[in-house]
Design a protein around this motif. Structure first.
Motif, mmCIF file in Angstrom:
data_model
loop_
_atom_site.group_PDB
_atom_site.id
_atom_site.type_symbol
_atom_site.label_atom_id
_atom_site.label_comp_id
_atom_site.label_asym_id
_atom_site.label_seq_id
_atom_site.Cartn_x
_atom_site.Cartn_y
_atom_site.Cartn_z
ATOM 1 N N GLU A 244 0.829 -1.211 0.000
ATOM 2 C CA GLU A 244 0.000 0.000 0.000
ATOM 3 C C GLU A 244 0.863 1.260 0.000
ATOM 4 O OE1 GLU A 244 -3.354 2.154 2.874
ATOM 5 O OE2 GLU A 244 -2.619 0.131 3.306
ATOM 6 N N VAL A 245 1.873 1.307 0.867
ATOM 7 C CA VAL A 245 2.738 2.486 0.950
ATOM 8 C C VAL A 245 3.555 2.636 -0.324
ATOM 9 C CG1 VAL A 245 4.655 3.526 2.211
ATOM 10 C CG2 VAL A 245 2.813 2.390 3.461
ATOM 11 N N SER A 246 4.085 1.526 -0.856
ATOM 12 C CA SER A 246 4.878 1.591 -2.086
ATOM 13 C C SER A 246 4.041 2.105 -3.245
ATOM 14 C CB SER A 246 5.456 0.212 -2.412
ATOM 15 O OG SER A 246 6.294 -0.244 -1.378
ATOM 16 N N ALA A 247 2.804 1.626 -3.372
ATOM 17 C CA ALA A 247 1.932 2.091 -4.451
ATOM 18 C C ALA A 247 1.658 3.578 -4.320
ATOM 19 C CB ALA A 247 0.620 1.300 -4.436
ATOM 20 N N ARG A 248 1.442 4.050 -3.097
ATOM 21 C CA ARG A 248 1.170 5.473 -2.897
ATOM 22 C C ARG A 248 2.390 6.314 -3.263
ATOM 23 N NH1 ARG A 248 -0.472 6.420 2.973
ATOM 24 N NH2 ARG A 248 -2.080 4.960 2.293
ATOM 25 N N PHE A 249 3.576 5.902 -2.810
ATOM 26 C CA PHE A 249 4.784 6.667 -3.104
ATOM 27 C C PHE A 249 5.099 6.672 -4.597
ATOM 28 C CE2 PHE A 249 6.854 6.231 1.362
ATOM 29 C CZ PHE A 249 5.900 7.111 1.853
ATOM 30 N N VAL A 250 4.931 5.519 -5.253
ATOM 31 C CA VAL A 250 5.228 5.437 -6.678
ATOM 32 C C VAL A 250 4.283 6.334 -7.474
ATOM 33 C CG1 VAL A 250 5.154 3.913 -8.678
ATOM 34 C CG2 VAL A 250 6.296 3.172 -6.605
ATOM 35 N N LEU A 251 3.004 6.327 -7.133
ATOM 36 C CA LEU A 251 2.048 7.176 -7.847
ATOM 37 C C LEU A 251 2.315 8.654 -7.577
ATOM 38 C CD1 LEU A 251 -1.245 5.137 -7.347
ATOM 39 C CD2 LEU A 251 0.147 5.312 -9.407
ATOM 40 N N ASP A 252 2.706 9.009 -6.351
ATOM 41 C CA ASP A 252 3.024 10.406 -6.054
ATOM 42 C C ASP A 252 4.261 10.875 -6.804
ATOM 43 O OD1 ASP A 252 0.866 10.525 -4.387
ATOM 44 O OD2 ASP A 252 1.994 10.233 -2.530
ATOM 45 N N ALA A 253 5.224 9.975 -7.011
ATOM 46 C CA ALA A 253 6.466 10.348 -7.697
ATOM 47 C C ALA A 253 6.356 10.276 -9.211
ATOM 48 C CB ALA A 253 7.613 9.442 -7.226
ATOM 49 N N LEU A 254 5.233 9.782 -9.738
ATOM 50 C CA LEU A 254 5.103 9.594 -11.179
ATOM 51 C C LEU A 254 5.249 10.897 -11.966
ATOM 52 C CD1 LEU A 254 4.564 7.517 -13.395
ATOM 53 C CD2 LEU A 254 2.124 7.903 -13.087
ATOM 54 N N PRO A 255 4.563 12.012 -11.605
ATOM 55 C CA PRO A 255 4.757 13.253 -12.391
ATOM 56 C C PRO A 255 6.198 13.739 -12.376
ATOM 57 C CG PRO A 255 2.793 13.398 -10.994
ATOM 58 C CD PRO A 255 3.535 12.178 -10.560
ATOM 59 N N GLY A 256 6.863 13.644 -11.207
ATOM 60 C CA GLY A 256 8.256 14.085 -11.144
ATOM 61 C C GLY A 256 9.165 13.261 -12.032
ATOM 62 N N LYS A 257 8.942 11.947 -12.096
ATOM 63 C CA LYS A 257 9.765 11.109 -12.968
ATOM 64 C C LYS A 257 9.534 11.447 -14.437
ATOM 65 C CE LYS A 257 10.040 7.174 -9.789
ATOM 66 N NZ LYS A 257 9.733 5.742 -9.581
ATOM 67 N N GLN A 258 8.274 11.704 -14.808
ATOM 68 C CA GLN A 258 7.983 12.079 -16.192
ATOM 69 C C GLN A 258 8.653 13.401 -16.542
ATOM 70 O OE1 GLN A 258 6.661 10.217 -18.331
ATOM 71 N NE2 GLN A 258 5.230 8.802 -17.372
ATOM 72 N N MET A 259 8.611 14.366 -15.624
ATOM 73 C CA MET A 259 9.262 15.657 -15.874
ATOM 74 C C MET A 259 10.773 15.492 -15.976
ATOM 75 S SD MET A 259 7.010 18.131 -13.371
ATOM 76 C CE MET A 259 8.039 19.553 -13.748
ATOM 77 N N ALA A 260 11.341 14.606 -15.179
ATOM 78 C CA ALA A 260 12.791 14.372 -15.252
ATOM 79 C C ALA A 260 13.176 13.777 -16.600
ATOM 80 C CB ALA A 260 13.224 13.444 -14.111
ATOM 81 N N ILE A 261 12.350 12.885 -17.119
ATOM 82 C CA ILE A 261 12.629 12.313 -18.443
ATOM 83 C C ILE A 261 12.547 13.391 -19.515
ATOM 84 C CG2 ILE A 261 11.817 10.656 -20.164
ATOM 85 C CD1 ILE A 261 10.829 8.911 -17.846
ATOM 86 N N ASP A 262 11.518 14.251 -19.438
ATOM 87 C CA ASP A 262 11.393 15.345 -20.409
ATOM 88 C C ASP A 262 12.596 16.284 -20.327
ATOM 89 O OD1 ASP A 262 8.989 14.285 -21.163
ATOM 90 O OD2 ASP A 262 7.788 15.612 -19.894
ATOM 91 N N ALA A 263 13.060 16.557 -19.103
ATOM 92 C CA ALA A 263 14.229 17.432 -18.950
ATOM 93 C C ALA A 263 15.479 16.788 -19.544
ATOM 94 C CB ALA A 263 14.447 17.757 -17.470
ATOM 95 N N ASP A 264 15.647 15.477 -19.362
ATOM 96 C CA ASP A 264 16.808 14.795 -19.942
ATOM 97 C C ASP A 264 16.745 14.802 -21.464
ATOM 98 O OD1 ASP A 264 17.769 14.306 -17.452
ATOM 99 O OD2 ASP A 264 17.083 12.232 -17.337
ATOM 100 N N ILE A 265 15.536 14.685 -22.031
ATOM 101 C CA ILE A 265 15.406 14.765 -23.493
ATOM 102 C C ILE A 265 15.786 16.151 -23.973
ATOM 103 C CG2 ILE A 265 13.765 14.714 -25.399
ATOM 104 C CD1 ILE A 265 12.268 12.540 -24.061
ATOM 105 N N ALA A 266 15.263 17.179 -23.293
ATOM 106 C CA ALA A 266 15.575 18.547 -23.705
ATOM 107 C C ALA A 266 17.056 18.850 -23.583
ATOM 108 C CB ALA A 266 14.765 19.541 -22.869
ATOM 109 N N ALA A 267 17.706 18.258 -22.569
ATOM 110 C CA ALA A 267 19.146 18.482 -22.402
ATOM 111 C C ALA A 267 19.986 17.599 -23.298
ATOM 112 C CB ALA A 267 19.535 18.239 -20.935
ATOM 113 N N GLY A 268 19.340 16.654 -24.002
ATOM 114 C CA GLY A 268 20.088 15.759 -24.877
ATOM 115 C C GLY A 268 20.823 14.654 -24.164
ATOM 116 N N LEU A 269 20.476 14.406 -22.883
ATOM 117 C CA LEU A 269 21.158 13.365 -22.123
ATOM 118 C C LEU A 269 20.699 11.970 -22.512
ATOM 119 C CD1 LEU A 269 21.111 15.027 -18.586
ATOM 120 C CD2 LEU A 269 22.931 15.091 -20.303
ATOM 121 N N VAL A 270 19.508 11.860 -23.073
ATOM 122 C CA VAL A 270 18.979 10.570 -23.501
ATOM 123 C C VAL A 270 18.396 10.721 -24.895
ATOM 124 C CG1 VAL A 270 18.468 9.770 -21.161
ATOM 125 C CG2 VAL A 270 16.731 11.016 -22.424
ATOM 126 N N THR A 271 18.361 9.625 -25.624
ATOM 127 C CA THR A 271 17.747 9.630 -26.943
ATOM 128 C C THR A 271 16.238 9.406 -26.811
ATOM 129 O OG1 THR A 271 18.075 7.248 -27.234
ATOM 130 C CG2 THR A 271 19.877 8.706 -27.917
#
Length: 712
Positions: A150-177
């Motif tokens: 239960e706690v893991s599911a809550r934490f993972v769902l709360d962190a989901l927008p931040g992880k998506q934004m981090a991926i977008d930032a890495d794309i914009a910075a060219g760190l990932v393809t």
């Protein structure tokens, strides 16, 4: 032998894939059959053994997984294993109640063995053993695993927008393809789904434990009733026959349930690591500092007279041996790396002479402090920022920039190279700030201003500026200056230089990624253009030409739509570019005029425009050639009008003259945008502010006759 025809290969391949696709539906129907149909005791024994084997296999997979997502199918496996165990409970209940009076063998050898061997044939002992297993399973393992899920599911769902934004930032910075970002997004989505499913799947284990308790109670009550009423047995005989088998049946089901509960707890409590659970625990217990206190404490307890020395002292000796072995391994010298064969001094490889970086920023040795990590590397931060901004404005991810020192530059100079060619150069004063007069400096009563410094020009916009000491920053801001640090000067200059040559940053790899991104949203639109009629090379050439004309790729869908419509009319390269520009004219006008503002327009005198169109033509391109004196006059008058207006203007010309005049004014008059009449939106309000080359009978404020009609 001939190859089979394609008409036969397809059905044959589907036939081969049918067993895998039908395995789960067939298995579910088998479970339903176990619940409703009577089965022989031998078949029941086989299913009990299969249930235990499946539980052990699930536990082993859970323990050997390097991270929870490596066993992402665990929630579904847990559901089917629980259904199998419940179906066997129903089937075994039927067998026990129907043939329990005949003896233990009537319910199968597995139930008989559990009832006789594990509890010694004493059903009272079996009830207590079963109760203890239930307490361990329900209260300890299942409840703890459910809470962690239960706690893991809550934490993972709360962190989901931040992880998506981090991926977008890495794309914009060219760190990932794009492919790496797509894979990371998939992992984030799978992780959220997994922990959400585990939160619900943990309820299966809890419900299964409750169901086992209820089934045991039903078997005991029904066994007493059937034995005493239907078969005339005494209470003790009925308890001996039925209750013993019921307890054995419950234990047969409870052991696999306990294994699955342990597997669920092991999965949800895992931390992602490159090792499996055994390797992770073993590696973290391999520190010798933890074993010496164990040996000393066990030895001290073993010396107490009331304690069993024969157990504590050998335990202390074993802990001491473990400490000694781990300490000796930790103190052992690290193995020497294998010698690397050094290349011969006369060997030259391609990496020594080739530079694969498209954009390079070179610094003189006096500016190396701008990339010093101890000082915060301000230039690297600024360059990363402009790379993100350029990628956002242009619509594709720019390749990474390279920053290096150069002995060919003066100590305080810098250069921006594109493909090895310098596109911008400048000079800085380290330790000072650049105060730029952007037109907002308030002069003093006697003229000038009270700020002192080294006069210079802003390299990005050619505005007057001063190099001042950092202590004079507040004074400069109060006077109306724009104050920036040296790293910002380089970043802004590089941004302007690269924006002017943005089309050279677009290559086939960037175009392919750009098209792949559009294909996920509008596949039919992409198929209308790529790869037929425009293959990758032709599409790259077309998009580079549009970028050079100021049409970015940040909004690919309308751009590709215009391109598809243009290709339906013609395949000529220049005609396609003109058609796309005409369709996207509003985007070109929006660069210099707001939606409700009139577009400030400059036109050519009718005679001058006719002379340009009727003059010499470049035989290679078919474009008009503008004589040097005429070109100088046009540049001078356009700049004068733009300077008088204080804002960018648009030079409106006939379509055949647009390219020649755009090439003439691109670098000489950056505040003027050259548009053809076809590119001017019909609803765009205009204000004619000048006529280039007008005679005395045409005042500067009036347009040529054909443009007067257009303005009307």
């Amino acid at each position: 032998m001939r190859n089979p025809s394609p008409a036969l290969v397809g059905p044959f391949a589907r036939f081969q894939a049918m067993p895998a696709t039908l395995a789960l539906p067939v298995g579910i129907f088998v479970l339903l059959a176990l619940m409703v149909l009577p089965i022989p005791a031998l078949l029941l024994d086989i299913f009990f053994v299969l249930n235990i084997a499946i539980s052990i296999a699930v536990l082993m997979v859970a323990l050997n997984a390097r991270r929870p997502l490596d066993f992402s199918s665990f929630p579904s496996v847990l559901l089917f294993a629980t259904l199998l165990r419940l179906a066997l409970n129903v089937a075994s209940t039927r067998v026990v109640l129907v043939g329990g009076h005949e003896g233990g063998a009537a319910a199968g050898h597995v139930i008989e063995s559990f009832a006789a061997f594990l509890v010694g044939g004493n059903f009272v002992v079996g009830l207590f053993v079963f109760a203890i297993l239930m307490i361990i399973n329900m209260i300890v393992i299942t409840k703890g695993a459910g809470r962690v899920s239960e706690v893991s599911a809550r934490f993972v769902l709360d962190a989901l927008p931040g992880k998506q934004m981090a991926i977008d930032a890495d794309i914009a910075a060219g760190l990932v393809t794009a492919d790496e970002a797509r894979e990371r997004r998939r992992e984030v989505s799978v992780e959220a789904d997994f922990y959400g499913s585990m939160d619900g799947a943990s309820k299966f284990v809890k419900g299964d434990a409750l169901a086992a308790l209820l089934i045991l109670g039903v078997n005991i009550i029904a066994g007493f009733a059937i034995g005493m009423i239907s078969h005339g047995l005494s209470a003790s005989a009925a308890g001996e026959a039925y209750v013993t088998l019921a307890v054995g049946d419950a234990l047969v089901a409870q052991v696999p349930a306990l294994l699955l509960s342990i597997a669920a707890a092991a999965i949800v409590t895992r931390v992602s690591d490159q090792r499996d659970l055994a390797g992770q625990i073993g590696g973290q217990f391999a520190d010798p500092r933890g074993w010496l206190p164990v040996a000393l404490i066990l030895g001290a307890v073993g010396l107490v007279p009331a304690m069993p020395q024969t157990i504590f002292l050998p335990g202390a000796a074993i802990a001491a041996v473990i400490w000694w072995q781990l300490k000796r391994r930790a103190d052992a010298p690290a193995p020497l790396p294998e010698p690397i064969d050094e290349p011969s001094p006369d060997t030259i490889v391609l990496a020594d002479v080739a530079d694969s970086t498209l954009v390079t920023i070179e610094l003189g040795y006096g500016l190396v402090g701008l990339v010093d990590a101890q000082a915060g590397a301000p230039l690297i931060t600024r360059i990363t920022g402009i790379r993100k901004q350029l990628s956002r404005d242009l619509g594709f991810v720019l390749p990474q920039f390279r920053i290096r020192d150069s002995l060919d530059l003066a100590a305080q100079d810098y250069a921006v190279l594109m493909g090895g060619v310098s596109v911008a150069r400048g000079s800085l004063r380290p330790g000072k700030l650049l105060a730029i007069d952007a037109g907002e400096v308030r002069p003093m009563a006697g003229g000038g201003h009270g700020l002192t410094g080294e006069p210079t020009r802003d390299p990005s916009f050619d505005c007057p500026a001063l190099w001042i000491a950092p202590a004079a920053r507040d004074h400069a801001i109060a006077e109306g200056f724009l104050v920036v640090d040296p790293s910002t000067v380089i970043a802004t200059h590089a941004n302007q230089a690269l924006l002017a040559e943005a089309h050279q940053l677009l290559g086939p790899d960037e175009v392919r990624d750009w098209v792949d991104g559009l294909k996920t949203r509008a596949p039919a639109l992409v198929e209308a253009v790529y790869p037929d009629p425009l293959p990758l090379a032709a599409l790259t050439r077309t998009l580079r030409a549009l970028l050079a004309d100021g049409i970015g790729l940040a909004h690919p869908q309308p751009l590709f739509t215009s391109l598809a419509l243009a290709l339906q009319k013609t395949s000529d390269f220049d005609a396609v570019i003109d058609a796309v520009r005409a369709d996207l004219g509003a985007r070109l006008v929006a660069r210099i005029a707001g939606p409700d503002e009139p577009l400030k327009v400059v036109t050519l005198d009718a005679g001058l425009e006719s002379a340009i169109l009727g003059g010499m033509v470049d035989p290679a391109t078919g474009q008009p050639l503008i004589e040097p004196d005429c070109g100088s006059m046009i540049v001078r008058e356009v700049n004068a009008v733009a300077e008088a207006e204080g804002s960018p203007v648009a030079l409106i010309v006939q379509p055949p003259a647009r390219r020649a005049l755009a090439a003439l004014l691109k670098t000489r008059s950056p505040r003027c945008v050259v548009l053809s009449i076809a590119e001017l939106p019909a609803a765009q309000p205009i204000a004619v502010v000048g006529v280039i080359g007008a005679r005395d009978e045409h005042p500067p404020g009036l347009a040529a006759p054909q443009m007067q009609e257009l303005a009307a």
